[in-house]
Design an enzyme around this catalytic site. Structure first.
Site, PDB file in Angstrom:
ATOM      1  CG  ASP A 538       3.048 -22.853  63.334  1.00 49.03           C
ATOM      2  OD1 ASP A 538       4.271 -22.696  63.598  1.00 49.03           O
ATOM      3  OD2 ASP A 538       2.588 -22.772  62.177  1.00 49.03           O
ATOM      4  CG  ASP A 581       0.458 -26.688  64.228  1.00 56.03           C
ATOM      5  OD1 ASP A 581      -0.502 -26.373  63.495  1.00 56.03           O
ATOM      6  OD2 ASP A 581       1.649 -26.596  63.881  1.00 56.03           O
TER       7      ASP A 581
END
Length: 674
Positions: A538, A581
């Site tokens: 991420d 994300d």
């Protein structure tokens, strides 16, 4: 059976068949309208659910109150629509599953909103789980809405088939009743009356041995027997002759047909009692009056009767129809004028037998209206309609067929559907199927709906749904075919499938597609015994980017991040965005632990290069967790491998971020970490 009873039964049957046909057609028409409304509502529901799926993905990216409000408004609209009763679909499995999933979505979305408002690690994990369930359930709603729409289409087509069957079968049944009535009149009235005419001519010529010998147990049979007895009595005294004449009148007075005799001066010399029933006048009022005198008040009726009367007086047998006024209003009559010839062949007058055919005319008119309605329905039908004869030649081609295939009706009549519409590679199979259909009325496409490829006039191919029905004619089986262009339906289906499996922002496979690929990769790894690695990564401090620069900047970072990660892996590797994300990379065909670490290092270095975001350079970093499955490791479930990569990711974050950690699954147990 008495003739009057047969005629009355024919009239009653005609009325009942007409009323029954009208009722059946009206009922099937209402059923078709209801099915069409349900189909439209199902199609609207599929559109609403697709919009809900897009709003869900948008909220998953931004978690904005505006997106949440739009999601809840659309969800309320869907639930309000589902709360309505939908006739035959209310108990369908697709509709019930759709309602169940719709009822379960609002609580999930409320939970997602609560989790999105919190920023701790537990809430983030909870948000991911809830979002995954919300996306999966929303996709399920889309599938059920599509299935409901398909069920509605099926019901509408079945209702249309029932309506066409009623619209075609009713007039055919009425036609059979009319034909039966005509046969009854011909066999039970006209033929015996012709035999009576010949017998009376023989008697008039002096042949008193003439007999009808009619055994029928009806009025004309009675008349024939009376006639036979009368001719026998003619050989007796004049008193016997007068008695016979009285008997003849008694017989003719009981026949439900207007019987008269008109001499060569067009003067009535005989009229039976049925005139009293039909016109309300005593038969004696006609005697001694000419046709013109008696019909002076109805000049139109006389104008219709005069030419046939003149023809009969020339020695011609005439059958004609006329419209005359009666106490019950205007009535249609069918008259038979038979000339009366003496022994020298000279016309002395003519016999007239007239039958009330008003009911039969009404049935014929109703049939004509029904046939015209069927033609109009087929002419304006939303599907292309093609009718084929026994040889497969086109005999009917409606406007929608012209619009769909580009051929005008005048250009296709007499040609075969195979040479016009079927691609050459399929032509042999279709011809073989039609031969079977032509001979037996059975085949793979009879009374079924199948999808085939048809040709347009300009040569391009069109996917169509074909429905063919058999019609049995005296010379063999013919066909009626309905063809519907399903290009838009197939395109919409493909678009829905694509939207459900691809992340809208980055263009990468989404969680749904990744969840399909991961088990397949594990199965391939088990067969090939090669190593496999799953990278869970991420963007570090992504929430602060969203908070400080806005969601538009955050989206730009995610797009560039996805492009950077994709550029760092092989074409055979899989990159997917799970949510927010969070991204994953699936590496197959590895040989050792160094390979996934090298790729992770490459990604970290590439992401560290400054990104151009909204005209400014932005420094971004990433943390990566690697779950490594060695060749000798035991089989592992997809969920366990993903959990291992997640564990490695949190280890990388605890180690200071901007780096990676790898946890291997050992050979002795799929749960041991090295």
């Amino acid at each position: 059976m008495r003739i009057r009873f047969q005629l009355q039964a024919a009239i009653v049957l005609s009325v009942l068949v007409s009323l029954g046909t009208v009722w059946v057609v009206a009922a099937t028409d209402r059923a078709e309208d209801g099915a069409s409304r349900t189909q439209a509502q199902a199609q609207l529901m599929a559109h609403e659910v697709t919009g809900l799926l897009v709003l869900t993905q948008e909220y998953a990216r931004h978690a904005e109150p505006r997106a949440a409000g739009q999601w809840q408004a659309r969800m309320q609209a869907i639930q309000a629509a589902l709360a309505d009763e939908h006739a035959s679909f209310a108990d369908g499995p697709a509709f019930q599953e759709l309602k169940a999933v719709a009822d379960a979505l609002p609580p999930l979305f409320d939970t997602l909103q609560v989790a999105s408002a919190q920023s701790d690690a537990f809430s983030e994990r909870r948000k991911e789980m809830v979002l995954d369930r919300l996306l999966t359930n929303t996709q399920a709603m889309s599938d059920y809405a599509y299935q409901w729409h398909q069920d509605a289409v099926q019901e509408r087509l079945e209702a249309s088939s029932r309506f066409r069957l009623a619209a075609l079968g009713g007039p055919l049944l009425m036609l059979l009743v009319v034909i039966g009535s005509a046969l009854v009149v011909r066999m039970r009235v006209l033929k015996p009356m012709q035999a009576l005419e010949r017998a009376t001519q023989a008697v008039a010529s002096g042949d008193l041995a003439t007999r009808l010998n009619n055994p029928a147990k009806d009025e004309l049979g009675d008349l024939a027997r009376h006639f036979d007895r009368m001719t026998a009595s003619l050989a007796g005294s004049g008193e016997q002759l007068r008695q016979s004449e009285a008997q003849l009148r008694a017989v003719t007075d009981n026949v439900p047909v207007l019987i008269t005799y008109v001499d060569r001066d067009q003067v009535y010399r005989f009229a039976n009692a049925h005139h009293r029933v039909v016109f309300g006048v005593e038969p004696e009022r006609l005697l001694g009056r000419s046709l013109q005198q008696f019909w002076a008040d109805d000049k139109a009726a006389y104008a219709q009767m005069r030419p046939p009367a003149e023809a009969a007086l020339r020695g011609e047998s005439v059958v004609f129809e006329s419209l005359r006024g009666t106490p019950r209003g205007p009535r249609h009559f069918q008259s038979v004028y038979l000339p009366d010839l003496d022994e020298r062949g000279q016309v002395r007058g003519f016999y007239a037998m007239t039958t009330d055919v008003t009911e039969r005319k009404q049935v014929a008119a109703a049939q004509a209206i029904s046939e015209e309605r069927v033609r109009n329905i087929l002419r304006h039908a939303p599907d292309a309609f093609v009718s084929l004869d026994i040889h497969g030649r086109i005999t009917r081609w409606n406007r929608q067929a012209e619009a769909t295939f580009g051929w005008r009706e005048a250009e296709v009549l007499g040609r075969t559907m195979h040479e016009l519409l079927i691609p050459e590679r399929h032509r042999a199979a279709h011809l073989a199927g039609f031969e079977r259909f032509r001979e037996t009325g059975e085949g793979p496409v009879v009374n079924q709906r199948i999808e085939i490829t048809a040709l347009h006039r300009d040569g391009h191919e069109i996917p169509v749904e074909l429905s063919v029905g058999a019609v049995r004619e005296p010379e063999g089986h013919v066909a009626n075919a309905f063809l519907r262009d399903i290009s838009d339906r197939l395109a919409a289906k493909q678009q829905l499938q694509a939207l459900a499996r691809v992340d809208v922002l980055t263009g990468l496979p989404n969680r749904l597609q990744f969840n399909e690929r991961l088990p397949e990769a594990l199965a391939r790894r088990q067969r090939s015994r090669a190593a496999l690695a799953l990278l869970f990564l991420d963007v570090d401090h992504f929430k602060s980017i969203n908070d400080s620069r806005g969601h538009a900047a955050g989206d730009a970072v995610l797009v560039q991040f996805a492009s950077t990660v994709s550029a760092c892996v092989r074409k055979t590797d899989s990159v997917a965005r799970l949510a927010g994300d969070e991204f994953v990379v699936l590496l197959e065909g590895l040989h050792n632990e160094a390979e996934p670490q090298a790729i992770a290092r490459k990604i970290v270095q590439a992401v560290n290069r400054p990104m151009q975001v909204e005209g400014e350079l932005l420094q971004v970093s990433t943390s990566i967790g690697i779950a490594y499955l060695a060749p000798e490791a035991l089989p592992v479930e997809a969920a366990a491998l993903l959990a291992r990569a997640d564990e490695a990711l949190y280890a990388a974050k605890r180690g200071g971020r901007n780096g990676f950690r790898m946890l291997a699954l050992a050979a002795s147990s799929a749960e041991d970490a090295s």
